[in-house]
Each structure stands twice: as structure tokens, then as C-alpha cells.
Design an enzyme around this catalytic site. Sequence first.
Site, PDB file in Angstrom:
ATOM      1  CG  ASP A  34      -1.971  -1.081   1.136  1.00 13.57           C
ATOM      2  OD1 ASP A  34      -2.055  -1.729   0.064  1.00 13.57           O
ATOM      3  OD2 ASP A  34      -2.695  -1.283   2.123  1.00 13.57           O
ATOM      4  CB  ALA A  35       3.904   2.127   1.922  1.00 15.76           C
ATOM      5  CD  GLU A 114     -17.523   0.700  15.567  1.00  9.86           C
ATOM      6  OE1 GLU A 114     -17.647  -0.087  14.627  1.00  9.86           O
ATOM      7  OE2 GLU A 114     -18.335   1.573  15.860  1.00  9.86           O
ATOM      8  CE  LYS A 116     -10.583   1.381   9.458  1.00 11.87           C
ATOM      9  NZ  LYS A 116     -10.377   0.344   8.447  1.00 11.87           N
TER      10      LYS A 116
HETATM   11  O1  JCF Z   1     -14.752  -1.831  11.224  1.00 15.45           O
HETATM   12  C1  JCF Z   1     -14.662  -1.059  10.310  1.00 15.45           C
HETATM   13  N1  JCF Z   1     -13.841  -1.373   9.335  1.00 15.45           N
HETATM   14  C2  JCF Z   1     -15.413   0.229  10.303  1.00 15.45           C
HETATM   15  C3  JCF Z   1     -15.441   1.034   9.184  1.00 15.45           C
HETATM   16  C4  JCF Z   1     -16.145   0.560  11.446  1.00 15.45           C
HETATM   17  C5  JCF Z   1     -16.855   1.720  11.469  1.00 15.45           C
HETATM   18  O2  JCF Z   1     -17.540   2.061  12.544  1.00 15.45           O
HETATM   19  C6  JCF Z   1     -16.908   2.592  10.346  1.00 15.45           C
HETATM   20  C7  JCF Z   1     -16.181   2.229   9.196  1.00 15.45           C
HETATM   21  C8  JCF Z   1     -16.245   3.070   8.108  1.00 15.45           C
HETATM   22  C9  JCF Z   1     -17.014   4.215   8.184  1.00 15.45           C
HETATM   23  N2  JCF Z   1     -17.631   3.733  10.401  1.00 15.45           N
HETATM   24  C10 JCF Z   1     -17.697   4.525   9.339  1.00 15.45           C
HETATM   25  C11 JCF Z   1     -18.464   5.736   9.441  1.00 15.45           C
END
Ligand code: JCF
Length: 673
Positions: A34-35, A114, A116
Site C-alpha cells: 500500500d505504501a 469499536e 476496526k
Molecule cells: O470496522 C470497520 N472497518 C469500520 C469502518 C467501522 C466503522 O464504525 C466505520 C467504518 C467506516 C465508516 N464507520 C464509518 C463511518
Amino acid sequence: MVHTDPVARARELREALDLYNYQYYVLDAPTVPDAEYDFLFRELQELEAAHPSLRTPESPTQRVGSSPREGFQEIRHRVPMLSLNNGFSEEDVLNFDRRVREILDCEVVDYACEPKFDGLAVSLLYRNGRLVEGSTRGDGEAGEDVTANLRTIRAIPLQLPMSSPPSVLEVRGEVLMEKRDFQALNQGQLARGEKLFVNPRNAAAGALRQLDPALTAQRPLSFFAYGMGEVEGWGLPATQGELMDRLSQLRFPVPVERALVRGAAGLLGYFERMSLMRASLRYDIDGVVYKVNAFGQQQALGFVSRAPRFALAHKFPAEEALSEVLDIDVQVGRTGALTPVARLRPVFVGGVTVTNATLHNEDEIRRKDIRIGDQVWVRRAGDVIPEVVAVVPEQRPPHARTFVMPEHCPVCGSKVVRTEGEAISRCSGGLYCPAQRKQALLHFAQRRAMDIDGLGEKLVDQLVDSGLVRTPPDLYGLSLQALASLPRMGEKSAANLLEAIERSRETTLARFIFALGIRNVGETTARDLARHFGDLAPLLSAGLETLQQVPEVGPVVAQSINDFLGEAHNREVVQRLLSCGIRWAAAPSRLQEKQLLAGLTLVLTGTLPHLSRDQARARIEGAGGKVAGSVSRRTAYVVAGADPGSKLQQALELGVPVLDESQLLSLLNQDIS
Ligand code: JCF
């Protein structure tokens, strides 16, 4: 070659970026880090900024994200699917929180946090409670219609469990593959001789974007919800935290790791906790997401370009990166195991610069078909040793070379052996090889071997590092003066050590054999060998066949001994040891014992106190006797243990002498060991 002419360079960059885009988005098989993509992208952007005439509508800089793969319908998102601003450091988080507080004009902000997920963003459209449409994120404005594929994912409700569902409810979330499912999938790929997926994300992307939904259905995909798109006829809660609870009530999977925290300290604490949990989670995550919890505050913060000001993706260092195998070296471990190691073009991965990765063994290299010169995916997860996951076969240069395990140890030149059925190649110069020196000396000196009291790890390190000792016989030539010259070595301890070394000269053959550190020859086997051969000379001159005839010695052990004795370096060290005056009491060898029971037939009955039936039989046969199943006048002895059967009775009737175990052993001139 890099063009200096801006027109040519811009064309070159556009072509390269178009190709990488295609590989990434359509083939789900990226071939550059990616870089590097970002770097080339920025170069093109700068070039176009300096020469606006170069900016064509078709330039990769003029769109963000991907175009739909041929075969999928395009779906315009009613509400754009946002991207998130990224943060990589504590400083980025502090700046994010500061700006939020400034704009909201408040002291402290509550955040919803949360994990990602490292998957693919999708949008699910429910009309009157029924799933009617599902799409990928695409460029955020429009994605691909993958409704049929999404319907195969068990975690996604096809119908909302509500008596009066809203007319429109758009749920957004991430499709992913759990790590365990990914491993199982790759194991299957391997067994079928098919291409391995680099990571769960690529496997999930490939599965979701199959043109045939039946193929998607065969892949174990999961889904987690994290937000909403368009909503009609449904009263939204006031916060992100409550929204997640409502989604959970609607039977959407939401991460149990979600949390509400206060202020920047809360964010950083959450990041820390998730960093620690990362390895044990069932799915890959590439960071955590922070969102201002109150929707009212989110609205007040608004957006900059395509990303919300109320959210931040705090990324972990990437665990995978592309590098190049510059060479493959072989390392010799303390136990003589030869490990091929890939020398890599330095690459920043998992938070550190990696220049080497273990390739484990020859089979592993063949299995992954790794060649010198290949572009490879390197993975470093947590504190795990860096690994080469897979090669990028499309980028194999014509001069790529296959690896060959050396025939001789790169450290000492002894022969390299690989036991049948084993993956590991080993140096056979155990007593001689500098890589194995410390290990060999420690083993030699241990209590159950030559029992040199006080010669432990620290002292072995000192002796070897100072050059005073290279191989075990050097121990017997140490002088008080040389020893006392070592740092932290008093005259008294030097004298004690010399005395312990002196004492060790008087030993047993079994201890001596064990002390040599022959692979697969532990204390018991050493004792068996000592008893069988009676002295060292017949063992040293035994070939593979003779070794295999020793009853307790199996083919693997026989091979190990043969490999060890086949190495001239080892024999030389053994000879030097003998000339140091190491001695043991002579014992009758089993070879001599052999005749003790020659021509005699014995019968076993009952349970002996120490020897099993098989052991007793081995001893008797070792001494030339036979073991029969029934008593007759020709039976020489009946050996009886506890709970004897009718055979004892018959012996008494026929006048056959009866022995107990200890009488049998004294007949054999043996003891219980
Ligand atoms: O877990 C994710 N990849 C993730 C992506 C979680 C989120 O709460 C997200 C996101 C992408 C956009 N929230 C938004 C607004």
C-alpha cells in the site's frame, strides 16, 4: 528507468497505478505494498498539480476507490459510504480529541469505540423489514450489487425480527472471514494444490465478489454491523452506543468488544486494551474506530471532504508487507538443526523493520515455492517471529533461483543429515561444531552424564567465549592459572572446578556414551548400548547393520548413531577424550553373555516384579536362550512371578527348577537396570 520528462513520467505513473488498482480491486491480489501505491499516487498528484495540462479525466487521481467489476450492476448509495480519517500515533488521537472539543466547545467528550474490522464494507438495504439489496462500498458513492452473494452469509438477517418494520433501513457493516475459517480454507486450497490466500481480507473479498453466488456460499463469511445509511420510519436513538444495542436487538452481529469511554485518555486506554487483545480475537482487525457518541454532536462536527470530523480510525501498524528475498542463508542452532532464513529487503511491518524471516525447513520452502529473487508477503503479527506468507508469482524475475540445502554444515563442514520422515536437516558434527559447542559442553558436564559439578551455563559461556574450551576434551587440559584468569572466577572456585573435572575421569561406559550427545541417544539407550557392547571399541566399530541388531535400538536411533560415528570430526573428539584418561570399569558385554543360556528353553509364568513379559523375553533371548509357551521335560527353567498359572504346577510335577526374577537376573549376570 524513471522518466524525467513530466509527460512520459505521468503516463508511466498512470499505467502503473491503473494496473495496481486492477490487481487490488478486481483480482483481489495486490502486488505492491500500500505504501508504494500511495507514494506513486502522491507523485502523480504533485506532477499534475505542477502541470495541470497533464490531468486527464481518466487519471487515477480523478477518482477515489474502485470501479465495479465486469458482471456486477452498479448501485448508487443513497447516503454516501464514508471513509474514515486515519490516525497512527498518540499525537494524532490527542489532536483529534482537541479539535472535537474545540468545535463542540466542551471540556470532555464521550466516545463510542469499536474494533476496526479488516474486511469489506457493505451496505444492506431493508425495505419493510426484508433484505432487498446489498452492495459493496466501491468508491463510497457507488458500489457493486452483490445482493445474491450477501444473502448467502448466515450472519446477515434476511428479514428483520420486528412486527412493524420501518419502510427503509440501511445497515452498514463489514464482511470478513474469521481467522480459523481462513486457515481451514487455505488448508483446503493447499490440499487441492490451489493458490493460497494471503490473508483473511483477500479471501473474503474474493468470496464476496464471485459472480456465482454458489461459490460465495461455500466460503465461511461473517458480518458485523457498525452503522446506518438511509432510514425512513424508524426513530433513531440518540447515540452510537444505543444504535449498536438496537442493531444487536435486530439480530445483527455487533462486536462485543465495543465500549464507551470518556476523553482522550479513554480512547488511548481502549487502544491499549485492543492492542493486547488483537492476537486472541477471532478475526483480524487493523485498528480501532472512535466515534463521538452523541449523534447531535456528530452533526455539529460535520464532515471534511469525504470523512466525518466526528470519527477517527486509529490504525495498528500493518502486519503484512511486500518485500523481496535477497538470499536464503542457513543458520545452525544449538542442537544442530539447520534453519533456512530469508534475507529480505528491509521492510517496515508489524511496527518494526524486518530484514530476516525464518523459512522453517526445506519442505516449507518447496510448499510455498519460495525462490531467491521473489517478491514475497512478509507477516509479523505481535511478537511472533516474522514469516514469509506467500510469494507473488506474477512478479517472479527470470533469474529467480531455487534453494538447495547445503550438504555440509555452513559452520563446521560436517555432513548434513536428514532423517527419513523428518523435516529438519541437521549437522552431524555434534561434538565438534562451533554452533553446538555450548550445548555439547553443557550436556557433557551434566550430572547424569560426566557429572562435572559446577560447570553450568554461565561457566560454559565464559569458557567458550574466552576461547579456553572448544570441545569437551579441552576441559581436561585446563590449568588453574587459565581458569583463575577468567573474570569473576576466584582461585577457590577454579580449584573446585578442576577437582570436579578430575573426578569425572572415573565414570561408567553408559554415562560416557550418554555424554557424547548423540541425537536420539538418551540415558536409557546409552545404558542399553553399554550393556550390549560392553566397551567403547565394539560400539565405535559397529556399522549400521550391527547397530540395528541391538534389540532395544530401533532404526531411527541406529541411523543417528551411525551418522554421528560417520563424522570424522566426532571420532577425533572421542579419541581425544579417551587419551585424556577417561576410564570406566569393564563389564561383561551382552555379546559375551550371549552364550550363558545357549541351548536352554525357559518358560515364563505370572507377573514379575520389575520386568515385563517382553523385557524378560528380550533378556533371555539376548543371552541365547529360548522362551517357550508350555512346560515339558526339556524345559530348563520356569521363571515364576506373582499369580502364576498352571505352568508352575507342571514345573513342580516334572521336577523342572523354578526361578524368581532376581534368580533369573543373577543367572544372566545382569541387574534390573
Ligand atoms: O470496522 C470497520 N472497518 C469500520 C469502518 C467501522 C466503522 O464504525 C466505520 C467504518 C467506516 C465508516 N464507520 C464509518 C463511518
